[in-house]
Scaffold this active site. Sequence first.
Site, PDB file in Angstrom:
ATOM      1  N   HIS A 149      -2.444   0.352  -3.490  1.00 36.26           N
ATOM      2  CA  HIS A 149      -3.562   0.465  -4.162  1.00 36.26           C
ATOM      3  C   HIS A 149      -3.686  -0.800  -5.555  1.00 36.26           C
ATOM      4  CE1 HIS A 149      -1.022   3.322  -6.500  1.00 36.26           C
ATOM      5  NE2 HIS A 149      -1.816   2.561  -7.848  1.00 36.26           N
ATOM      6  N   ASP A 179       0.835   3.998   1.042  1.00 36.61           N
ATOM      7  CA  ASP A 179       0.496   3.421  -0.165  1.00 36.61           C
ATOM      8  C   ASP A 179       1.467   2.213  -0.685  1.00 36.61           C
ATOM      9  OD1 ASP A 179      -1.102   2.857  -2.428  1.00 36.61           O
ATOM     10  OD2 ASP A 179      -0.207   4.581  -3.766  1.00 36.61           O
ATOM     11  N   SER A 285       2.249   1.521 -11.838  1.00 39.17           N
ATOM     12  CA  SER A 285       2.242   1.712 -10.608  1.00 39.17           C
ATOM     13  C   SER A 285       2.913   0.702  -9.742  1.00 39.17           C
ATOM     14  CB  SER A 285       0.931   1.588  -9.959  1.00 39.17           C
ATOM     15  OG  SER A 285       0.464   1.801  -8.641  1.00 39.17           O
TER      16      SER A 285
END
Length: 343
Positions: A149, A179, A285
């Site tokens: 992402h 992911d 992230s």
Amino acid sequence: MTESFRRSGEYDYDDPQGPYSQSQGYSAPVNPEWPPPPAYEPAAAGPEPEPRRRRARGSVALLAAVAIVAAAVGGATAYGFQELAGKNDVTATGTSTAVVPAGKKGDVAAIAAAVSPSVVEINATLDNGSSTGSGVVISSNGEIVTNNHVIAGAQSVKVRTSDGHSYTADVVGTDSSKDLALIKLQGASGLRAATLGDSSSVQVGDSVVAIGSPEGLTGTVTSGIVSALDRDVTVPTDESQAQGQGGDGSWPFQFGGRNFNGDTGSSTTTYKAIQTDASLNPGNSGGALIDAAGNIIGINAAMYSSSQQASSSSDAGSIGLGFAIPVNTVKSDLAKLRSGGQN
């Protein structure tokens, strides 16, 4: 290892009676001018046991040499071996190695010093803005693992290393079902590859350190513990949803039947995550979750923020509820990512 091994021949002792025990029945000749024979025959008169002992010592020496080589590759010297080898590739281990010195295990400063050079900041340019995240270096020539992402739908990707060098990166492979994504820096060499540990050995309560680039603050270090394991985290696989609210890093995810930081949409995937209370903020992230010995045990992937916080990255902040993709999932997916898989 502390086990002791019995090697062939090492503890073979001769018969207590000696190889010439039959000589005890020897009768001296009658002629008194002859000297009486010794109680045992001279060693030269019979078979010699000494060569067997020499062979045993040779086997011991060979096995000891092999043990020394094995110790040099694993355990506490793994970090030194990577230095000698130039860290050309990621070190993936089935058990924990000592990236930090044994006396510094659990020391946040030592962990940060050892691992920070292996964590980078990622900036992706999107159609509708930009996305900031982090990544973990897994080879000296610039292979980097991050979250899908972070780079989903990116027109270009820029990476900045901990020493301030900037690179353009190409997307090699993506796996939205986990992911995960693999990118490769252009013209990079001599980077420090991280050591991938074993997430199956992680336990609730273990101390952990998180390193990433929240809000573009490269190399930010936080610490905490593993607060839970095997959390079912659901994230979107659609590119339009993957960036969350305006690409601010507060991406939507679902846990326990509830949506956080926005609606995940209809196209989703679920993975088992490590839950941590180490502070994670927008931009963490794709960064590293690290154990007390300095091994990567997870890739930070999701954080909770309230609905009010999710409306703006400037309002978002950690409340001690973050999730990381276990590193064993990453290791099992590397071959697919390297092959250029795009999904």
